[in-house]
Enzyme design. Structure first.
Site, PDB file in Angstrom:
ATOM      1  N   ARG A 132       0.988  -1.319  -0.027  1.00 40.30           N
ATOM      2  CA  ARG A 132      -0.071   0.289   0.056  1.00 40.30           C
ATOM      3  C   ARG A 132       0.941   1.238   0.085  1.00 40.30           C
ATOM      4  O   ARG A 132       2.042   1.365   0.672  1.00 40.30           O
ATOM      5  CB  ARG A 132      -0.939  -0.098   1.232  1.00 40.30           C
ATOM      6  CG  ARG A 132      -1.951  -1.143   1.393  1.00 40.30           C
ATOM      7  CD  ARG A 132      -2.760  -1.137   2.536  1.00 40.30           C
ATOM      8  NE  ARG A 132      -3.533  -2.370   2.473  1.00 40.30           N
ATOM      9  CZ  ARG A 132      -3.561  -3.418   2.960  1.00 40.30           C
ATOM     10  NH1 ARG A 132      -2.212  -3.958   3.379  1.00 40.30           N
ATOM     11  NH2 ARG A 132      -4.481  -4.678   2.892  1.00 40.30           N
ATOM     12  N   TYR A 150      -7.480 -22.190   8.734  1.00 39.38           N
ATOM     13  CA  TYR A 150      -6.565 -23.512   8.275  1.00 39.38           C
ATOM     14  C   TYR A 150      -5.575 -23.333   7.193  1.00 39.38           C
ATOM     15  O   TYR A 150      -4.732 -23.974   7.169  1.00 39.38           O
ATOM     16  CB  TYR A 150      -7.629 -24.517   7.874  1.00 39.38           C
ATOM     17  CG  TYR A 150      -8.525 -24.992   8.851  1.00 39.38           C
ATOM     18  CD1 TYR A 150      -7.911 -25.925   9.873  1.00 39.38           C
ATOM     19  CD2 TYR A 150      -9.707 -24.702   9.128  1.00 39.38           C
ATOM     20  CE1 TYR A 150      -8.614 -26.548  10.997  1.00 39.38           C
ATOM     21  CE2 TYR A 150     -10.395 -25.280  10.264  1.00 39.38           C
ATOM     22  CZ  TYR A 150      -9.897 -26.164  11.067  1.00 39.38           C
ATOM     23  OH  TYR A 150     -10.536 -26.624  12.141  1.00 39.38           O
TER      24      TYR A 150
END
Length: 424
Positions: free
Chosen positions: A241, A368
């Site tokens: 960014r 996960y």
């Protein structure tokens, strides 16, 4: 003998103060100056005490008797009316002094102490500036209608997204006020849905390779500040960014091991982020180090090296080069990288998302999918830099319709790759 208004008005001052009784401990004291002061005499736990109710006729006979009766009720409950009234005055004074502005600034100071990014602090101060009608109001007395009026004032200017984000800021301030016992509720909470929903507007970005090629060549020929030019040359490669890049510090870079470690306080998601550095980026940084290194901001401001480059510098440079805000922005390089890397079919979508420092929107999958895909990201960043060089140098554009991924498996196109992933 009970008072009447006529009798009260007939009382005249004397050389010394004197008292005249009403009923049940209430009396009036006439001062030599002519003032007539209401007093209430009572006993609590065997101790005689007095309480003042104010001046007649500002406090009428009926009002004085009401205050007496309220005081007697407190005495019956074992509470001292003089102490209760003094505390009530203190609370009222504190409430009057505890304005939305003072509480909001205290909340912003807490954000800074908690390590929130400077851009977040600056944006919060800007939100507060938009909420001028709320600033002088006691925070504990602000109603939903007061908040709505302030937000509608912003909305009337066509600033729909600003109004929405200001409502969220007001809500955070009030949650802080409630937690610090200066307000009882959050009046902004009930205003969800009261404002117009702004249309989603994405950062302008080039999506076609030939557009990217022209822009890269234009950046190389940028006639302005050399530091600005190098910032714009590095930005397409690192996928960061603009705020993360322009505030970079030299101590964050490990050029020997080709890594850039961005600290959590400067990241949108408040987690540290590691960026692989391609050979091209390292070359740009070594050139830049001769100008601004070896310590401090990598991209210092034009007038002082104590501050980083302005958040508008790269966008202003793009405008000077002839690109409008609807064509390309500094932030748009992230969308460009995401689009072209995904369309290449070469890289795992999760690796691309990690390089963009995105949080997985699927919470279960995000829980996960803990791998950082570091090795793949290293290869991907080098491939991406090589591809940008190829575009800039006018080489043949790579076709993404029929390519081979890093595992050697041929994929027909991006849609087929995604469909295969879903099946798996």
């Amino acid at each position: 003998m009970a008072f009447t208004n006529v009798a009260l008005n007939a009382l005249k001052p004397k050389e010394k103060s004197y008292k005249r009784a009403d009923e049940r401990g209430l009396y009036i004291e006439v001062m030599p100056s002519g003032s007539k002061l209401w007093r209430f005499k009572y006993r609590l736990y065997g101790v005689e005490k007095r309480q003042s109710f104010g001046r007649f006729p500002e406090v009428s006979l009926a009002e004085a008797r009401k205050l007496r009766d309220e005081a007697k009720a407190l005495i019956s409950a074992g509470r001292d009316p003089a102490i209760e009234r003094r505390q009530a005055k203190l609370v009222a004074a504190l409430t009057a002094e505890t304005t939305f502005n003072s509480v909001a600034r205290e909340f912003i100071e807490k954000m800074a102490a908690d390590g929130r990014a400077q851009t977040t602090i600056d944006k919060s101060l800007w939100f507060l500036e938009q909420l001028k009608p709320l600033q002088p109001l006691p925070v504990g007395q602000i109603r939903p209608a007061d908040v709505l009026a302030a937000l509608k004032r912003i909305e009337a200017q066509g600033k729909y997204e600003t109004a929405r984000r200001c409502r969220s800021f007001v809500s955070r301030v009030f949650r802080f006020a409630v937690a610090t016992l200066r307000a009882e509720n959050d009046p902004a909470a009930v205003l969800r849905g009261a404002l117009r929903t702004p249309k989603t507007k994405h950062h302008a970005a080039f999506q076609k390779p030939e557009q990217v090629a022209d822009l890269l060549r234009s950046i190389d020929e940028y006639p302005g500040s050399l530091i600005t030019r190098l910032a714009m040359q590095i930005a397409p490669h690192v996928m960061a960014r603009p705020g993360e890049l322009r505030m970079a510090d030299w101590q964050e870079f490990d050029l020997e091991n080709a890594k850039w470690r961005i600290p959590a306080e400067r990241m949108k998601m408040r987690k540290p982020h590691l960026v692989p550095l391609s050979r091209q980026v390292i070359a740009y940084l070594r050139e830049l180090a001769q100008l601004t290194g070896p310590t401090g901001f990598v991209f210092p401001a034009f007038h002082t090296w104590k501050r980083p480059m302005s958040e508008n510098t790269m966008n202003q440079a793009l405008r000077r080069m002839g690109y409008t805000k609807d064509e390309m922005t500094a932030h748009g390089w992230r969308a460009t990288a995401s689009t072209l890397l995904n369309e290449s079919g070469k890289w795992n979508e999760d690796a691309i998302e990690r390089s963009l420092a995105h949080t997985d929107r699927n919470q279960i999958r995000g829980t996960y999918s803990r791998g950082t895909y570091w090795n793949e990201r290293v290869d991907m960043h080098q491939w991406w830099s090589d591809y940008l060089d190829q575009l800039r140098n006018g080489g043949a554009l790579i076709s993404f319709d029929d390519t081979v991924d890093p595992t050697g498996q041929k994929v027909v196109n991006l849609a087929a790759r995604r469909e295969r992933r879903l099946r798996g």
